[in-house]
Design a protein around this motif. Structure first.
Motif, PDB file in Angstrom:
ATOM      1  N   UNK A 128       0.842  -1.809  -0.105  1.00  0.00           N
ATOM      2  CA  UNK A 128      -0.559  -0.344  -0.498  1.00  0.00           C
ATOM      3  C   UNK A 128       0.579   1.516   0.238  1.00  0.00           C
ATOM      4  N   UNK A 129       2.009   1.057   0.408  1.00  0.00           N
ATOM      5  CA  UNK A 129       2.919   2.144   0.382  1.00  0.00           C
ATOM      6  C   UNK A 129       4.363   2.717  -1.185  1.00  0.00           C
ATOM      7  N   UNK A 130       3.464   1.348  -1.845  1.00  0.00           N
ATOM      8  CA  UNK A 130       3.899   1.801  -3.222  1.00  0.00           C
ATOM      9  C   UNK A 130       2.933   2.724  -3.906  1.00  0.00           C
ATOM     10  N   UNK A 131       4.273   4.349  -4.634  1.00  0.00           N
ATOM     11  CA  UNK A 131       3.300   4.998  -5.200  1.00  0.00           C
ATOM     12  C   UNK A 131       2.330   4.289  -6.677  1.00  0.00           C
ATOM     13  N   UNK A 132       0.854   4.541  -6.546  1.00  0.00           N
ATOM     14  CA  UNK A 132      -0.014   4.179  -6.952  1.00  0.00           C
ATOM     15  C   UNK A 132       0.708   3.808  -8.563  1.00  0.00           C
ATOM     16  N   UNK A 133       1.039   5.139  -9.293  1.00  0.00           N
ATOM     17  CA  UNK A 133       1.764   5.076 -10.429  1.00  0.00           C
ATOM     18  C   UNK A 133       2.797   3.889 -10.731  1.00  0.00           C
ATOM     19  N   UNK A 134       3.465   3.543 -10.224  1.00  0.00           N
ATOM     20  CA  UNK A 134       4.173   2.538  -9.834  1.00  0.00           C
ATOM     21  C   UNK A 134       3.877   1.173  -9.947  1.00  0.00           C
ATOM     22  N   UNK A 135       2.352   1.060  -9.332  1.00  0.00           N
ATOM     23  CA  UNK A 135       2.234  -0.224  -8.531  1.00  0.00           C
ATOM     24  C   UNK A 135       1.986  -1.070  -9.902  1.00  0.00           C
ATOM     25  N   UNK A 136       1.357  -0.855 -10.850  1.00  0.00           N
ATOM     26  CA  UNK A 136       1.201  -1.794 -12.089  1.00  0.00           C
ATOM     27  C   UNK A 136       2.211  -2.432 -12.380  1.00  0.00           C
ATOM     28  N   UNK A 137       3.460  -1.630 -12.692  1.00  0.00           N
ATOM     29  CA  UNK A 137       4.164  -2.334 -12.913  1.00  0.00           C
ATOM     30  C   UNK A 137       5.154  -3.716 -12.101  1.00  0.00           C
ATOM     31  N   UNK A 138       4.625  -4.036 -10.994  1.00  0.00           N
ATOM     32  CA  UNK A 138       4.865  -5.457  -9.788  1.00  0.00           C
ATOM     33  C   UNK A 138       4.360  -6.265 -10.622  1.00  0.00           C
ATOM     34  N   UNK A 139       5.566  -7.278 -11.530  1.00  0.00           N
ATOM     35  CA  UNK A 139       5.116  -8.230 -12.023  1.00  0.00           C
ATOM     36  C   UNK A 139       5.585  -9.249 -11.016  1.00  0.00           C
ATOM     37  N   UNK A 140       5.640 -10.352 -10.036  1.00  0.00           N
ATOM     38  CA  UNK A 140       6.219 -11.090  -9.328  1.00  0.00           C
ATOM     39  C   UNK A 140       5.532 -10.612  -7.771  1.00  0.00           C
ATOM     40  N   UNK A 141       5.809 -12.127  -7.466  1.00  0.00           N
ATOM     41  CA  UNK A 141       5.148 -11.983  -5.729  1.00  0.00           C
ATOM     42  C   UNK A 141       6.678 -11.847  -4.256  1.00  0.00           C
ATOM     43  N   UNK A 142       7.691 -11.400  -4.939  1.00  0.00           N
ATOM     44  CA  UNK A 142       8.754 -11.741  -4.073  1.00  0.00           C
ATOM     45  C   UNK A 142       8.476 -10.453  -2.978  1.00  0.00           C
TER      46      UNK A 142
END
Length: 283
Positions: A128-142
């Motif tokens: 929840x602390x990740x910048x919303x504009x960046x969050x969609x670029x997270x691809x994995x679960x680590x």
């Protein structure tokens, strides 16, 4: 845990570093001497910069590094003056390509050895602390990739040491809120194509192993017969999870709770401590 190498210096074939040393990263994938696990077979990744592109190339696979023919093919035909290589031992998240390191965003690369303890309990609060504009670029679960995107959120592209410190501070604050005594264990490498930063830190002060290579001119004096040393520049450096060989005087342990910068000109080594967002103190 994992093992990794960051190389900066004279462009070389990746195979010179990944395959040829007596205790190469490929050897470490089966016979790690300083890692938590002897075998690191849950995937691998390599990332490298060239003069022709602004962003690094990244190749990742879930198969073990020791028997991947594509890795061998790439390593013998790709030359680079700045590259990362990583072999993975999962700490609980899935063995899948998107969980293999290094991770990339624009010109930035990131890889990690260690863990966020009790990550399954902390993940939601940290995400929840990740910048919303960046969050969609997270691809994995680590935890490793989430740490990267938290650092990006906290200003990695402008101030890498400060951003990593704020990421570490948030992980520790969140962990302590969930009664996790020692939330963070990390050795991290991050690069922008010109400079490489390497961090060694853990909440309990017992961090995973990390070493940097001695200045090449000093090594030439110690080992005048080592042919490899004659072909690389004085600014060539490696940062490694464990030494690649037994050449005396070649390796120095990165001090506990510190970070180094490999850059054109003079390299630097600094103390490292976590910080919180808005903390004006510097590492």
């Amino acid at each position: 845990m994992c093992r990794w190498i960051a190389y900066s210096g004279t462009p070389v074939a990746l195979s010179q570093i990944l395959f040829q040393p007596e205790h190469s990263l490929i050897d470490q994938s089966l016979h790690s001497r300083k890692g938590v696990e002897t075998t690191n077979g849950d995937g691998f990744g390599v990332g490298w910069y060239t003069q022709d592109t602004a962003t690094p190339a990244v190749v990742r696979d879930v198969s073990p590094a020791w028997n991947n023919r594509n890795l061998e093919e790439i390593a013998h035909h790709v030359r680079s003056g700045l590259f990362f290589a990583h072999i993975r031992a999962s700490t609980g998240t899935a063995v899948q390509q998107t969980n293999c390191h290094p991770f990339r965003k624009g010109r930035w690369m990131w890889m990690h050895n260690g863990m966020i303890r009790e990550f399954h309990r902390l993940r939601r609060d940290l995400a929840l602390a990740v910048e919303p504009a960046l969050y969609p670029d997270i691809e994995g679960s680590t935890d490793s990739e989430l740490m990267f995107f938290l650092a990006l959120t906290f200003g990695l592209t402008e101030d890498p040491p400060g951003a990593v410190a704020r990421m570490a501070g948030l992980v520790e604050k969140t962990g302590h809120a969930h009664d996790v005594r020692y939330p963070l264990q990390m050795t991290v490498a991050v690069a922008d194509g010109e400079r490489t930063w390497a961090f060694r830190y853990s909440s309990e002060g017992r961090s995973r192993s990390l070493y940097f290579s001695t200045h090449v001119d000093a090594l030439r004096t110690l080992h005048p017969d080592a042919a490899f040393l004659r072909s690389v520049s004085d600014e060539t450096r490696l940062v490694v999870s464990e030494p690649l060989g037994s050449l005396s005087g070649a390796w120095n342990e990165v001090p506990e709770n510190s970070y180094g910068v490999i850059q054109p000109g003079r390299d630097a080594l600094h103390d490292f401590r976590p910080a919180l967002q808005g903390d004006s103190s510097r590492n």
